[in-house]
Design an enzyme around this catalytic site. Structure first.
Site, short mmCIF file in Angstrom:
data_model
loop_
_atom_site.label_atom_id
_atom_site.label_comp_id
_atom_site.label_asym_id
_atom_site.label_seq_id
_atom_site.Cartn_x
_atom_site.Cartn_y
_atom_site.Cartn_z
N ARG A 1 0.87 -1.16 -0.05
CA ARG A 1 -0.07 0.01 0.02
C ARG A 1 0.96 1.28 0.01
O ARG A 1 1.72 1.36 0.75
CB ARG A 1 -0.99 -0.03 1.25
N HIS B 1 -2.46 3.69 6.42
CA HIS B 1 -3.39 2.53 6.83
C HIS B 1 -4.65 3.23 6.58
O HIS B 1 -5.35 2.43 6.09
CB HIS B 1 -3.05 2.39 8.31
N TYR C 1 6.41 5.09 10.72
CA TYR C 1 6.90 3.75 10.99
C TYR C 1 7.56 3.06 9.95
O TYR C 1 7.81 2.12 10.10
CB TYR C 1 5.46 2.93 11.68
C1 LIG Z 1 -10.44 -7.83 15.97
C2 LIG Z 1 -9.65 -6.61 15.63
N1 LIG Z 1 -8.76 -6.21 16.50
C3 LIG Z 1 -7.85 -5.21 16.22
C4 LIG Z 1 -8.48 -4.21 15.05
C5 LIG Z 1 -7.81 -2.93 14.94
N2 LIG Z 1 -7.29 -2.81 13.75
C6 LIG Z 1 -7.69 -2.18 12.90
S1 LIG Z 1 -6.69 -2.46 11.42
C7 LIG Z 1 -5.60 -3.36 11.97
C8 LIG Z 1 -4.62 -4.04 11.15
C9 LIG Z 1 -4.99 -5.04 10.08
O1 LIG Z 1 -3.66 -5.12 9.25
P1 LIG Z 1 -3.94 -6.26 8.01
O2 LIG Z 1 -4.84 -7.44 8.37
O3 LIG Z 1 -2.81 -6.43 7.60
O4 LIG Z 1 -5.13 -5.60 7.01
P2 LIG Z 1 -4.42 -4.11 6.39
O5 LIG Z 1 -5.29 -2.79 7.03
O6 LIG Z 1 -3.11 -3.94 5.94
O7 LIG Z 1 -5.43 -4.08 4.81
C10 LIG Z 1 -6.02 -3.67 13.46
C11 LIG Z 1 -5.18 -4.27 14.19
C12 LIG Z 1 -9.51 -4.45 14.62
N3 LIG Z 1 -10.24 -3.69 13.81
N4 LIG Z 1 -10.18 -5.62 14.99
#
Ligand SMILES: Cc1ncc(C[n+]2csc(CCOP(=O)(O)OP(=O)(O)O)c2C)c(N)n1
Length: 355
Positions: free
Chosen positions: A252, A256, A265
């Site tokens: 990406r 985020h 970061y």
């Molecule tokens: C169950 C849960 N735990 C924590 C979060 C907080 N959170 C939001 S986005 C994220 C990171 C997700 O990363 P990834 O799965 O790699 O997806 P990306 O955002 O990179 O597409 C987290 C931990 C959440 N939304 N849901």
């Protein structure tokens, strides 16, 4: 593990077709269709970031750089199949038929944002990480029990593979041979956490081994690789041969979400470098230039057409009344529980100025 799961590529960074066996299927019309859909996705994404900056929509989750992974895979399923996106997968949902207007309505908090057009089985974007893998597996299993040949395609990030739901979904799908394709977009980060700090596995694909699920690692910036490999997995599922895990390695470019600052970061020069090397749109442009079929006039007319579509969607979105937070309480359960009623009552008393 890296040797066991090499990254499958069809068109390389220089825009050269390296799997000649697909040459005949790769018509110019197909390439142009890929390019147009990725262009629409990119232009919409950029517009949404601008709208958020102007305060016209709420916090937005961008996907710039991930267009090939989303568009290529979405093109591999058919009407009647099921799509389960996360909050980042609007390029996939718009390719599968979600309207641009409803996509925008999601980001202003209106429930229409979660409602797909008639006949398009698109779940609302999942915000709890990895929960959608369970929905996708359950629906796929239900379709199997109903003896249909419908499949589920579910999107999730690298961070999602550290969640229990990921493992439960894969295990269940494997045991019950559910017709589901697990499409991972490994974009390198779970918010600010790089994959190497999040897991010891060298790949996401190897995580399928433990569940005896056929798994593959592909170049997620190569739309042809994504389309062909997802199609193979979808066909497998349709034939009743069960789930597949696909790791699409991508990146990406941006933050985020619009509420985050990636320069805190990661080294942003990596993103700048990738714009000139691994970008999925640039790769197809190079391919078309190599084939002497790149056409600036065609590009300009596509950009104009898409700009008009986006502007129409924005004005339609603006015609809707502001979202009412009461809707949040109305759509959790068919019959609200007492806890939901209590929360609604609390909210109403804030509105009435009693708290
Ligand atoms: C169950 C849960 N735990 C924590 C979060 C907080 N959170 C939001 S986005 C994220 C990171 C997700 O990363 P990834 O799965 O790699 O997806 P990306 O955002 O990179 O597409 C987290 C931990 C959440 N939304 N849901």
């Amino acid at each position: 593990m890296l040797e066991r799961f090499p990254v499958t590529q069809y068109i390389n960074e220089d825009g050269e077709l390296i799997k000649q066996e697909v040459q005949e299927e790769l018509s110019l019309d197909l390439v142009k269709m890929f390019y147009e859909k990725m262009l629409r996705a990119r232009m919409m994404d950029k517009k949404c970031v601008n709208l958020q900056r102007q305060g016209k929509i709420g916090t937005y989750v961008q996907y710039e750089g991930q267009e090939a992974a989303q568009v290529g895979s979405a093109l591999a399923i058919e009407e009647g199949d099921w799509m389960f996106p996360s909050y980042r997968d609007h390029a996939a949902t718009m390719t599968f038929g979600h309207s641009l207007r409803n996509l925008l309505l999601y980001w202003v908090g209106r429930i229409e944002g979660g409602i797909p057009p008639e006949g398009k089985n698109i779940f609302p974007p999942a915000v709890p990480i990895a929960s959608q893998l369970l929905h996708a597996t359950g629906v796929a299993w239900a379709e199997k029990k109903k003896n249909t040949d419908r499949v589920s395609l579910v999107y999730f990030g690298d961070g999602a593979t550290s969640e229990g739901d990921f493992h439960e979904g894969l295990n269940f799908a494997s045991v019950f041979k559910a017709p589901v394709v697990f499409l991972n977009q490994n974009n390198g980060y779970a918010i600010s956490v790089p994959t190497e700090k999040q897991m010891n596995s060298k790949t996401i694909a190897q995580k399928g081994l433990g569940y005896d699920i056929p798994s593959i690692r592909i170049d997620g910036n190569d739309i042809l690789a994504v389309f062909i490999e997802t199609k193979k997995a979808v066909d497998r599922a349709r034939r009743g041969e069960g789930p597949t895990l696909i790791e699409a390695v991508t990146w990406r470019y941006g933050a985020h979400t619009t509420a985050d600052d990636p320069s805190k970061y990661r080294d942003q020069s990596e993103s700048d470098r990738r714009r000139t090397t691994t970008d999925p749109l640039l790769r197809l442009e190079k391919y078309m230039k190599n084939e002497n079929s790149w056409d600036e006039e065609w590009l300009a007319s596509m950009e104009q057409k898409i700009t008009n579509e986006i502007n129409t969607a924005i004005s339609e979105m603006k015609d809707y009344p502001k979202a009412d937070i009461d809707q949040v309480f109305s759509h959790v359960f068919e019959k609200p529980t007492w806890t939901i009623e209590q929360q609604r009552e609390h909210h109403m008393s804030i509105k009435r100025g009693k708290v």
